[in-house]
Design a protein around this motif. Structure first.
Motif, PDB file in Angstrom:
ATOM      1  N   GLU A 118      -7.041  -0.070  -8.565  1.00  8.77           N
ATOM      2  CA  GLU A 118      -8.156   0.396  -7.734  1.00  8.77           C
ATOM      3  C   GLU A 118      -9.340  -0.573  -7.807  1.00  8.77           C
ATOM      4  N   HIS A 119      -9.493  -1.232  -8.955  1.00 11.39           N
ATOM      5  CA  HIS A 119     -10.544  -2.248  -9.064  1.00 11.39           C
ATOM      6  C   HIS A 119     -10.256  -3.398  -8.098  1.00 11.39           C
ATOM      7  N   PHE A 120      -9.003  -3.807  -8.002  1.00 13.74           N
ATOM      8  CA  PHE A 120      -8.645  -4.872  -7.061  1.00 13.74           C
ATOM      9  C   PHE A 120      -8.901  -4.438  -5.615  1.00 13.74           C
ATOM     10  N   THR A 121      -8.466  -3.219  -5.254  1.00 14.62           N
ATOM     11  CA  THR A 121      -8.653  -2.784  -3.870  1.00 14.62           C
ATOM     12  C   THR A 121     -10.139  -2.623  -3.546  1.00 14.62           C
ATOM     13  N   ALA A 122     -10.932  -2.157  -4.519  1.00 17.90           N
ATOM     14  CA  ALA A 122     -12.372  -2.039  -4.292  1.00 17.90           C
ATOM     15  C   ALA A 122     -13.012  -3.409  -4.111  1.00 17.90           C
ATOM     16  N   LEU A 123     -12.598  -4.385  -4.925  1.00 17.70           N
ATOM     17  CA  LEU A 123     -13.151  -5.732  -4.798  1.00 17.70           C
ATOM     18  C   LEU A 123     -12.792  -6.352  -3.455  1.00 17.70           C
ATOM     19  N   PHE A 182       0.768  -1.242   0.000  1.00 19.51           N
ATOM     20  CA  PHE A 182       0.000   0.000   0.000  1.00 19.51           C
ATOM     21  C   PHE A 182       0.804   1.301   0.000  1.00 19.51           C
ATOM     22  N   PRO A 183       1.846   1.478   0.816  1.00 16.46           N
ATOM     23  CA  PRO A 183       2.496   2.792   0.798  1.00 16.46           C
ATOM     24  C   PRO A 183       2.986   3.216  -0.589  1.00 16.46           C
ATOM     25  N   ALA A 184       3.732   2.346  -1.265  1.00 17.19           N
ATOM     26  CA  ALA A 184       4.210   2.690  -2.613  1.00 17.19           C
ATOM     27  C   ALA A 184       3.052   2.764  -3.600  1.00 17.19           C
ATOM     28  N   GLY A 185       2.090   1.862  -3.466  1.00 16.88           N
ATOM     29  CA  GLY A 185       0.949   1.853  -4.368  1.00 16.88           C
ATOM     30  C   GLY A 185       0.133   3.122  -4.268  1.00 16.88           C
ATOM     31  N   GLU A 186      -0.125   3.584  -3.031  1.00 16.98           N
ATOM     32  CA  GLU A 186      -0.918   4.804  -2.858  1.00 16.98           C
ATOM     33  C   GLU A 186      -0.203   6.011  -3.472  1.00 16.98           C
ATOM     34  N   ARG A 187       1.107   6.077  -3.338  1.00 14.75           N
ATOM     35  CA  ARG A 187       1.861   7.196  -3.949  1.00 14.75           C
ATOM     36  C   ARG A 187       1.739   7.162  -5.466  1.00 14.75           C
ATOM     37  N   PHE A 188       1.803   5.960  -6.041  1.00 15.68           N
ATOM     38  CA  PHE A 188       1.668   5.810  -7.494  1.00 15.68           C
ATOM     39  C   PHE A 188       0.277   6.270  -7.938  1.00 15.68           C
ATOM     40  N   PHE A 189      -0.761   5.872  -7.211  1.00 16.12           N
ATOM     41  CA  PHE A 189      -2.132   6.252  -7.562  1.00 16.12           C
ATOM     42  C   PHE A 189      -2.310   7.766  -7.519  1.00 16.12           C
ATOM     43  N   HIS A 238     -10.231   0.896   5.832  1.00 15.22           N
ATOM     44  CA  HIS A 238      -9.581   0.950   4.525  1.00 15.22           C
ATOM     45  C   HIS A 238     -10.512   0.383   3.452  1.00 15.22           C
ATOM     46  N   ALA A 239     -11.186  -0.704   3.754  1.00  9.60           N
ATOM     47  CA  ALA A 239     -12.119  -1.302   2.795  1.00  9.60           C
ATOM     48  C   ALA A 239     -13.225  -0.320   2.423  1.00  9.60           C
ATOM     49  N   ALA A 240     -13.765   0.371   3.432  1.00 11.53           N
ATOM     50  CA  ALA A 240     -14.852   1.326   3.175  1.00 11.53           C
ATOM     51  C   ALA A 240     -14.368   2.475   2.292  1.00 11.53           C
ATOM     52  N   GLU A 241     -13.219   3.039   2.616  1.00  6.74           N
ATOM     53  CA  GLU A 241     -12.763   4.195   1.844  1.00  6.74           C
ATOM     54  C   GLU A 241     -12.334   3.816   0.432  1.00  6.74           C
ATOM     55  N   GLU A 242     -11.801   2.618   0.256  1.00  8.47           N
ATOM     56  CA  GLU A 242     -11.461   2.185  -1.099  1.00  8.47           C
ATOM     57  C   GLU A 242     -12.715   2.080  -1.968  1.00  8.47           C
ATOM     58  N   ASN A 243     -13.823   1.711  -1.349  1.00  6.00           N
ATOM     59  CA  ASN A 243     -15.073   1.656  -2.105  1.00  6.00           C
ATOM     60  C   ASN A 243     -15.703   3.030  -2.252  1.00  6.00           C
ATOM     61  N   GLU A 244     -15.545   3.860  -1.258  1.00  5.30           N
ATOM     62  CA  GLU A 244     -16.084   5.212  -1.327  1.00  5.30           C
ATOM     63  C   GLU A 244     -15.496   5.979  -2.517  1.00  5.30           C
ATOM     64  N   HIS A 245     -14.192   5.788  -2.767  1.00  2.00           N
ATOM     65  CA  HIS A 245     -13.546   6.548  -3.859  1.00  2.00           C
ATOM     66  C   HIS A 245     -13.213   5.676  -5.072  1.00  2.00           C
ATOM     67  N   LYS A 246     -13.864   4.520  -5.190  1.00  2.00           N
ATOM     68  CA  LYS A 246     -13.452   3.545  -6.200  1.00  2.00           C
ATOM     69  C   LYS A 246     -13.613   4.029  -7.637  1.00  2.00           C
ATOM     70  N   ALA A 247     -14.425   5.048  -7.879  1.00  2.00           N
ATOM     71  CA  ALA A 247     -14.654   5.504  -9.257  1.00  2.00           C
ATOM     72  C   ALA A 247     -13.836   6.732  -9.622  1.00  2.00           C
ATOM     73  N   VAL A 248     -13.083   7.307  -8.682  1.00  2.00           N
ATOM     74  CA  VAL A 248     -12.422   8.589  -8.960  1.00  2.00           C
ATOM     75  C   VAL A 248     -11.374   8.455 -10.066  1.00  2.00           C
ATOM     76  N   ALA A 249     -10.433   7.533  -9.902  1.00  4.13           N
ATOM     77  CA  ALA A 249      -9.399   7.364 -10.932  1.00  4.13           C
ATOM     78  C   ALA A 249     -10.045   6.993 -12.268  1.00  4.13           C
ATOM     79  N   PHE A 250     -11.081   6.161 -12.223  1.00  6.48           N
ATOM     80  CA  PHE A 250     -11.767   5.728 -13.447  1.00  6.48           C
ATOM     81  C   PHE A 250     -12.408   6.924 -14.154  1.00  6.48           C
ATOM     82  N   ASP A 251     -13.081   7.786 -13.400  1.00  8.98           N
ATOM     83  CA  ASP A 251     -13.745   8.948 -14.004  1.00  8.98           C
ATOM     84  C   ASP A 251     -12.716   9.946 -14.548  1.00  8.98           C
TER      85      ASP A 251
END
Length: 272
Positions: free
Chosen positions: A128-133, A42-49, A159-172
């Motif tokens: 983000e699709h993986f983290t949302a799933l 997660f730390p490196a992944g979140e920075r990449f996102f 973490h699970a809740a917030e990943e779903n809360e923002h799951k469409a942001v990168a996609f949009d």
């Protein structure tokens, strides 16, 4: 497509320290290590996102999406901070966290160097699709964290809740930047192979550190947990395949009801 919920920034801190038992998931070793395994990404992944989304912010005209980008960046920054602290706990327990994190960082540095910006955003959508799933997996079945230490259960549910809360942001943002289905689907194939290869590698390495790499009992316990009791991974695979539909949108999987249940429990726990 369902209307996405408001993204709320919650600056939470979790006491991931020596008070947390090594096998915090009800003494189930392989299961605990599976969750620990994911934290390492997660730390490196979140920075990449964050970098991928911010690089395309100038393509966005919708005021709501601009506000969501700001909240997305804040949420992901807090996730990265809390998983840094989680991983520090694992480091103190003697796991080779530095080496494992560096291997993840090396992959993401290579992606940053070799992929054009919009492809990096597509990869972000994929991950983000993986983290949302996986978040949906946790939110949808309380049994998945039954017996877990309360602090760790709270961390993973948050973490699970917030990943779903923002799951469409990168996609949009990707759509606003001219992204299209063929590109994101084509990139999903190598993303899937690399990500799950690393998950398996991490799991093996952490189990080796605990002397249970060749324990059939532990592997059966993990497979049983993920696929059968309580299970859920088979259903998630169907949601994963849904991503390849040309008209796919993250909110086609409408789990606002699960989010609302978590928010209600969160408000109850944090109210004076």
């Amino acid at each position: 497509m369902s209307v996405s919920p408001t993204i709320e920034v919650r600056n939470l801190r979790f006491e991931t320290d020596e008070r947390i038992p090594r096998f915090w998931h009800g003494e189930r070793r392989a299961v605990t290590l599976f969750f620990d395994n994911l934290s390492i990404f997660f730390p490196a992944g979140e920075r990449f996102f964050i970098a991928a989304v911010k690089a395309h912010r100038d393509r966005v005209r919708d005021p709501r999406l601009l506000a969501e980008i700001k909240a997305f960046v804040a949420q992901e920054g807090i996730h990265g901070r809390e998983h840094d602290r989680y991983n520090e706990m694992l480091r103190k327990e003697g796991y080779p966290i530095d080496a494992m994190e560096k291997r993840v960082e090396r992959i993401l540095r290579r992606a940053t160097k070799l992929l054009p910006p919009r492809w990096r955003l597509a990869v972000t959508c994929n991950l983000e699709h993986f983290t949302a799933l996986m978040g949906h997996f946790i939110l949808g079945d309380p049994r998945l964290l039954e017996g877990a230490h309360p602090e760790m259960a709270a961390l993973w549910r948050w973490h699970a809740a917030e990943e779903n809360e923002h799951k469409a942001v990168a996609f949009d943002v990707y759509l606003a930047s001219g992204g299209h289905a063929f590109e994101r689907c084509a990139l999903m194939i190598p993303t899937t192979l690399i990500f799950w290869a690393k998950v398996i590698e991490h799991q093996a390495r952490l189990m080796h550190e605990n002397g249970i790499l060749f324990s059939a009992r532990e592997w059966v316990s993990l497979v049983d947990f993920l696929f059968f009791r309580p299970g859920g991974m088979f259903k998630l695979f169907l949601h994963y395949l849904d991503y390849y539909r040309p008209s796919f949108h993250p909110w086609d999987m409408d789990n606002r009801e699960e989010l609302d249940r978590w928010k209600a429990s969160y408000r109850a726990a944090t109210s004076p």
